[in-house]
Design a protein around this motif. Structure first.
Motif, PDB file in Angstrom:
ATOM      1  N   LEU A   1       0.831  -1.213   0.000  1.00 36.45           N
ATOM      2  CA  LEU A   1       0.000   0.000   0.000  1.00 36.45           C
ATOM      3  C   LEU A   1       0.862   1.258   0.000  1.00 36.45           C
ATOM      4  O   LEU A   1       0.581   2.231  -0.716  1.00 36.45           O
ATOM      5  N   GLY A   2       1.925   1.246   0.785  1.00 39.42           N
ATOM      6  CA  GLY A   2       2.836   2.391   0.790  1.00 39.42           C
ATOM      7  C   GLY A   2       3.538   2.569  -0.542  1.00 39.42           C
ATOM      8  O   GLY A   2       3.717   3.693  -1.024  1.00 39.42           O
TER       9      GLY A   2
ATOM     10  N   ASN B   1       0.179  13.652   5.894  1.00 35.84           N
ATOM     11  CA  ASN B   1       1.349  13.055   5.250  1.00 35.84           C
ATOM     12  C   ASN B   1       1.150  11.547   5.109  1.00 35.84           C
ATOM     13  O   ASN B   1       1.107  10.830   6.120  1.00 35.84           O
ATOM     14  N   PRO B   2       1.035  11.016   3.884  1.00 32.90           N
ATOM     15  CA  PRO B   2       0.815   9.569   3.727  1.00 32.90           C
ATOM     16  C   PRO B   2       1.963   8.731   4.255  1.00 32.90           C
ATOM     17  O   PRO B   2       1.783   7.565   4.620  1.00 32.90           O
ATOM     18  N   MET B   3       3.155   9.317   4.328  1.00 32.30           N
ATOM     19  CA  MET B   3       4.307   8.585   4.824  1.00 32.30           C
ATOM     20  C   MET B   3       4.168   8.232   6.305  1.00 32.30           C
ATOM     21  O   MET B   3       4.710   7.222   6.767  1.00 32.30           O
ATOM     22  N   VAL B   4       3.432   9.046   7.052  1.00 35.39           N
ATOM     23  CA  VAL B   4       3.199   8.775   8.466  1.00 35.39           C
ATOM     24  C   VAL B   4       2.482   7.442   8.641  1.00 35.39           C
ATOM     25  O   VAL B   4       2.861   6.610   9.473  1.00 35.39           O
ATOM     26  N   TYR B   5       1.449   7.210   7.831  1.00 36.13           N
ATOM     27  CA  TYR B   5       0.666   5.978   7.960  1.00 36.13           C
ATOM     28  C   TYR B   5       1.498   4.759   7.567  1.00 36.13           C
ATOM     29  O   TYR B   5       1.397   3.703   8.200  1.00 36.13           O
TER      30      TYR B   5
ATOM     31  N   MET C   1       0.457   3.851  15.790  1.00 33.82           N
ATOM     32  CA  MET C   1      -0.901   4.307  15.508  1.00 33.82           C
ATOM     33  C   MET C   1      -1.837   3.110  15.355  1.00 33.82           C
ATOM     34  O   MET C   1      -1.411   2.014  14.960  1.00 33.82           O
ATOM     35  N   ASN C   2      -3.101   3.315  15.671  1.00 37.77           N
ATOM     36  CA  ASN C   2      -4.095   2.255  15.524  1.00 37.77           C
ATOM     37  C   ASN C   2      -4.136   1.752  14.078  1.00 37.77           C
ATOM     38  O   ASN C   2      -4.101   2.547  13.140  1.00 37.77           O
ATOM     39  N   PHE C   3      -4.192   0.433  13.900  1.00 31.49           N
ATOM     40  CA  PHE C   3      -4.157  -0.141  12.560  1.00 31.49           C
ATOM     41  C   PHE C   3      -5.343   0.302  11.708  1.00 31.49           C
ATOM     42  O   PHE C   3      -5.233   0.410  10.481  1.00 31.49           O
TER      43      PHE C   3
ATOM     44  N   TYR D   1      -4.598   1.815   8.022  1.00 26.18           N
ATOM     45  CA  TYR D   1      -5.145   1.304   6.762  1.00 26.18           C
ATOM     46  C   TYR D   1      -6.062   2.329   6.097  1.00 26.18           C
ATOM     47  O   TYR D   1      -6.061   2.463   4.868  1.00 26.18           O
ATOM     48  N   ALA D   2      -6.834   3.038   6.906  1.00 21.02           N
ATOM     49  CA  ALA D   2      -7.705   4.069   6.333  1.00 21.02           C
ATOM     50  C   ALA D   2      -6.874   5.153   5.651  1.00 21.02           C
ATOM     51  O   ALA D   2      -7.175   5.575   4.519  1.00 21.02           O
ATOM     52  N   GLY D   3      -5.816   5.609   6.315  1.00 23.17           N
ATOM     53  CA  GLY D   3      -4.958   6.632   5.720  1.00 23.17           C
ATOM     54  C   GLY D   3      -4.287   6.164   4.441  1.00 23.17           C
ATOM     55  O   GLY D   3      -4.196   6.917   3.458  1.00 23.17           O
ATOM     56  N   LEU D   4      -3.830   4.913   4.426  1.00 19.78           N
ATOM     57  CA  LEU D   4      -3.159   4.390   3.232  1.00 19.78           C
ATOM     58  C   LEU D   4      -4.140   4.175   2.084  1.00 19.78           C
ATOM     59  O   LEU D   4      -3.832   4.487   0.926  1.00 19.78           O
TER      60      LEU D   4
END
Length: 274
Positions: free
Chosen positions: A166-167, A224-228, A244-246, A250-253
């Protein structure tokens, strides 16, 4: 019988068109893979240099002179993997695409292939995705061989096998956006104003939760998507330090992948057609 043949013909035509599209997609991918194979050593050198130096400094030099905290490598390794994936995913598509649009004009040859314009963009993303995955995997040998203290990683297979792709997809689609939107003269500016800040503020060197003492920055970095990705990799490799909570990861990614892919493809099609 004629009616049956007439009814079957459109179906057959659609099937053959789909087959031609798939074959063309993989033909473009094979061409890019051959180029990558021919330049694999420079690619590895370019990909490995940053994580190699960071692991050497933080994992060997600082502990050797007594300036590193115990366990810092456990926190750093997920960030290094995420940083390598993110930066390579952007560079692998953005820099070549800028040249194809402006200098070599190779993009004109690609869009003449029997493939929809969005398919050409998808192949660019897929090829950068593959390079980003390789870049992330390169970090692990360094992390286990260079530091004075071997990182105490507790690997969770499922999060690792889902967050890493995903990243890579998010970074590759962001790279397509950058490569389509900017000119060659603007590339250094884009990396200075966008890519480098994303990297330094992407929870590479610290868990995101430790920013609670700088609350405004903790909230701002959620864009920042890199944070997730880094928080997800920290949860997959070093969960003992908190992450961070999974569900949020996953929502952020997923949001990042969907937004960057849709927006970059639309921009790519608009630029090619115009």
């Amino acid at each position: 019988m004629t009616a049956e043949a007439t009814a079957v013909t459109p179906r057959t035509r659609v099937a053959s068109q789909r087959l031609a599209t798939v074959q063309t997609f993989f033909a473009l991918m094979e061409r890019d893979l051959r180029v990558l194979r021919r330049e694999f050593l420079p690619f590895l050198a370019r990909t490995a240099m940053q994580p190699l130096l960071l692991v050497f400094v933080w994992g060997y030099i600082l502990p050797k002179i007594g300036q590193a905290q115990r366990g810092f490598g456990d926190i750093l390794v997920p960030g290094l993997v995420g940083s390598a994936v993110f930066l390579q995913g952007i560079q692998a598509v953005a820099i070549p695409l800028v040249q194809e649009f402006s200098t070599t004009k190779e993009i004109e040859d690609r869009v003449m292939a029997p493939l929809p314009v969005w398919g050409v963009a998808a192949e660019k993303i897929a090829f950068a995705f593959l390079q980003a995955i390789i870049a992330g995997l390169v970090v692990f040998p360094f992390a286990y061989t260079i530091p004075l203290q071997t990182p105490n990683l507790h690997v969770r297979i499922l999060p690792l096998l889902t967050i890493l792709p995903l990243g890579a997809l998010a970074s590759a689609s962001l790279g397509l956006w950058i490569g389509t939107a900017v000119s060659p003269r603007q590339i250094p500016l884009v990396f200075s104003l966008i890519v480098i800040p994303l990297s330094f503020l992407g929870a590479v060197y610290y868990p995101w939760s430790q920013l609670d003492s700088i609350r405004w920055l903790q909230i701002v970095t959620l864009a920042n998507p890199m944070v997730y990705m880094n928080e997800g990799l920290r949860g997959a490799l070093s969960p003992q330090y908190g992450h961070m909570n999974f569900w949020a990861i996953y929502a952020g990614l997923f949001v990042s992948c969907a937004f960057f892919t849709a927006f970059s493809m639309r921009l790519f099609i608009r630029r090619v057609v115009s």
